[in-house]
Design a protein around this motif. Structure first.
Motif, PDB file in Angstrom:
ATOM      1  N   ASN A 147       0.573  -0.841  -0.325  1.00 27.09           N
ATOM      2  CA  ASN A 147      -0.066   0.130  -0.418  1.00 27.09           C
ATOM      3  C   ASN A 147       0.867   0.803   0.030  1.00 27.09           C
ATOM      4  O   ASN A 147      -0.074   2.185  -0.157  1.00 27.09           O
ATOM      5  N   GLU A 149       3.900   3.919  -2.009  1.00 24.94           N
ATOM      6  CA  GLU A 149       5.416   3.556  -3.191  1.00 24.94           C
ATOM      7  C   GLU A 149       6.060   2.989  -2.961  1.00 24.94           C
ATOM      8  O   GLU A 149       6.490   1.964  -3.582  1.00 24.94           O
ATOM      9  N   ASN A 152       6.600  -1.020  -2.267  1.00 28.21           N
ATOM     10  CA  ASN A 152       5.746  -1.375  -3.592  1.00 28.21           C
ATOM     11  C   ASN A 152       6.684  -2.088  -4.203  1.00 28.21           C
ATOM     12  O   ASN A 152       7.279  -2.848  -5.233  1.00 28.21           O
ATOM     13  N   ASN A 233       0.538  -2.218  -7.509  1.00 26.93           N
ATOM     14  CA  ASN A 233      -0.609  -1.528  -6.973  1.00 26.93           C
ATOM     15  C   ASN A 233      -1.138  -0.560  -7.723  1.00 26.93           C
ATOM     16  O   ASN A 233      -2.361  -0.090  -7.628  1.00 26.93           O
ATOM     17  N   SER A 234      -0.108   0.560  -8.497  1.00 24.90           N
ATOM     18  CA  SER A 234      -0.983   1.937  -8.724  1.00 24.90           C
ATOM     19  C   SER A 234      -0.434   2.103 -10.472  1.00 24.90           C
ATOM     20  O   SER A 234       0.898   1.489 -10.117  1.00 24.90           O
ATOM     21  N   ASP A 235      -0.793   2.936 -10.604  1.00 25.96           N
ATOM     22  CA  ASP A 235       0.229   3.418 -11.968  1.00 25.96           C
ATOM     23  C   ASP A 235       1.323   3.762 -11.721  1.00 25.96           C
ATOM     24  O   ASP A 235       2.227   3.707 -12.679  1.00 25.96           O
ATOM     25  N   LYS A 236       1.432   4.557 -10.406  1.00 26.39           N
ATOM     26  CA  LYS A 236       2.980   5.347  -9.762  1.00 26.39           C
ATOM     27  C   LYS A 236       4.012   3.956 -10.658  1.00 26.39           C
ATOM     28  O   LYS A 236       4.964   4.405 -10.435  1.00 26.39           O
ATOM     29  N   ARG A 238       4.149   0.734 -11.804  1.00 26.51           N
ATOM     30  CA  ARG A 238       3.643  -0.125 -12.885  1.00 26.51           C
ATOM     31  C   ARG A 238       4.713   0.054 -14.327  1.00 26.51           C
ATOM     32  O   ARG A 238       4.902   1.353 -14.216  1.00 26.51           O
ATOM     33  N   SER A 246      -2.749  -1.691 -20.617  1.00 29.92           N
ATOM     34  CA  SER A 246      -3.337  -0.899 -19.936  1.00 29.92           C
ATOM     35  C   SER A 246      -3.936   0.517 -20.965  1.00 29.92           C
ATOM     36  O   SER A 246      -4.612   0.556 -21.218  1.00 29.92           O
TER      37      SER A 246
END
Length: 293
Positions: A147, A149, A152, A233-236, A238, A246
């Motif tokens: 959760n 950044e 992750n 988990n997020s676009d930041k 990936r 996407s």
């Protein structure tokens, strides 16, 4: 001399005829690849209307370089590009730092668990990622590190490194095993300790193998999709593979296919450049592992 040449010629012709089907298949594959990449490149400089009208190679409205600008700025390609670059560079560096000493130790020193460790690495190379991804996800999810950044990103790097350790170690082990021991013996006579011998003498000698395995790892991590799909988990955070997927889904709503092809070319460039400029290093590294030093 002329008689010997005449005797060899029929043998050479027979050999060439046996290899002819392979040459034909290889030529067709190369032509198909060039045509496919050429079409994608041409589509990236066209408009969506020209692509669907079949005018991709004619450029009736000129070259649209703005497709690359829009893809880089508006379609978030810059974010996923630098994410993948970050993951690939950090992971490849850590793999060399971890695997090179391990491979050297396994190839040069005999101890009780040596064969067992080598067998374990070889066995691990045969385990599909899909078999271990769910237990890994359950373990990491319980740690509650997906959760944030930074954590992750660290999880993705940890997974990329861990999954590629067996292959990298076995590749470098074979390379170190075929290096001559003369340099180590000379260093030992001069009073150089084993650790210093490795870092100052043997590691630089293994440069072709290190460059080759780093290129393979870079391409593997750059193109990796399944792990990043599960754990990013997020676009930041990936990388390019999930980001492009996407974007393709987003084409249903935006319809900017020319921009998508421009994004594909941008993502494809790093691996293409690696192959163009380091192809000789790759060949030297692969063949060098099979030559006894």
């Amino acid at each position: 001399m002329a008689r010997e040449k005449k005797m060899r010629d029929p043998v050479n012709w027979r050999r060439e005829l046996r290899l002819a089907p392979g040459y034909i298949i290889l030529t067709l594959w190369v032509l198909f690849t060039i045509l496919l990449l050429g079409w994608v490149l041409a589509a990236s400089f066209s408009t969506t209307k020209d692509i669907f009208a079949g005018n991709t190679l004619k450029f009736p409205t000129g070259l649209h370089i703005e497709n690359y600008v829009k893809a880089w700025v508006n379609s978030n390609v810059s974010q996923i590009f630098f994410n993948s670059l970050f993951y690939s560079l950090i992971s490849c560096s850590l793999l060399i730092v971890i695997c090179a000493p391990a491979a050297y130790t396994l190839s040069r020193f005999s101890f009780a668990a040596n064969k067992a460790i080598q067998t374990g690495f070889v066995s691990a190379m045969g385990v599909p990622v899909v078999m271990i991804i769910l237990p890994l996800f359950g373990l990491i999810a319980n740690l509650d590190v997906l959760n944030h950044e930074l954590s992750n990103r660290l999880v993705l790097i940890f997974l990329y490194v861990g999954i590629n350790v067996p292959y990298t170690t076995i590749f470098l082990l074979t390379f170190f095993a075929n290096l001559s021991r003369t340099f180590e013996e000379a260093a030992a006579i001069d009073g150089c300790p084993p650790a210093q011998t490795f870092w100052k003498i043997m590691l630089p000698m293994a440069q072709p193998g290190i460059i080759t395995v780093t290129i393979f790892n870079f391409i593997n991590i750059w193109n990796e999709y399944f792990i990043s799909l599960i754990f990013a988990n997020s676009d930041k955070v990936r990388p390019v593979a999930v980001g492009l997927y996407s974007m393709i889904n987003g084409m249903k709503y935006t319809g900017d296919w020319a921009g998508m092809f421009a994004a594909v070319i941008i993502v494809f460039l790093p691996t293409f450049i690696l192959y163009i400029f380091l192809s000789e290093k790759i060949i030297a590294g692969v063949t060098g592992g099979g030559i006894k030093g």
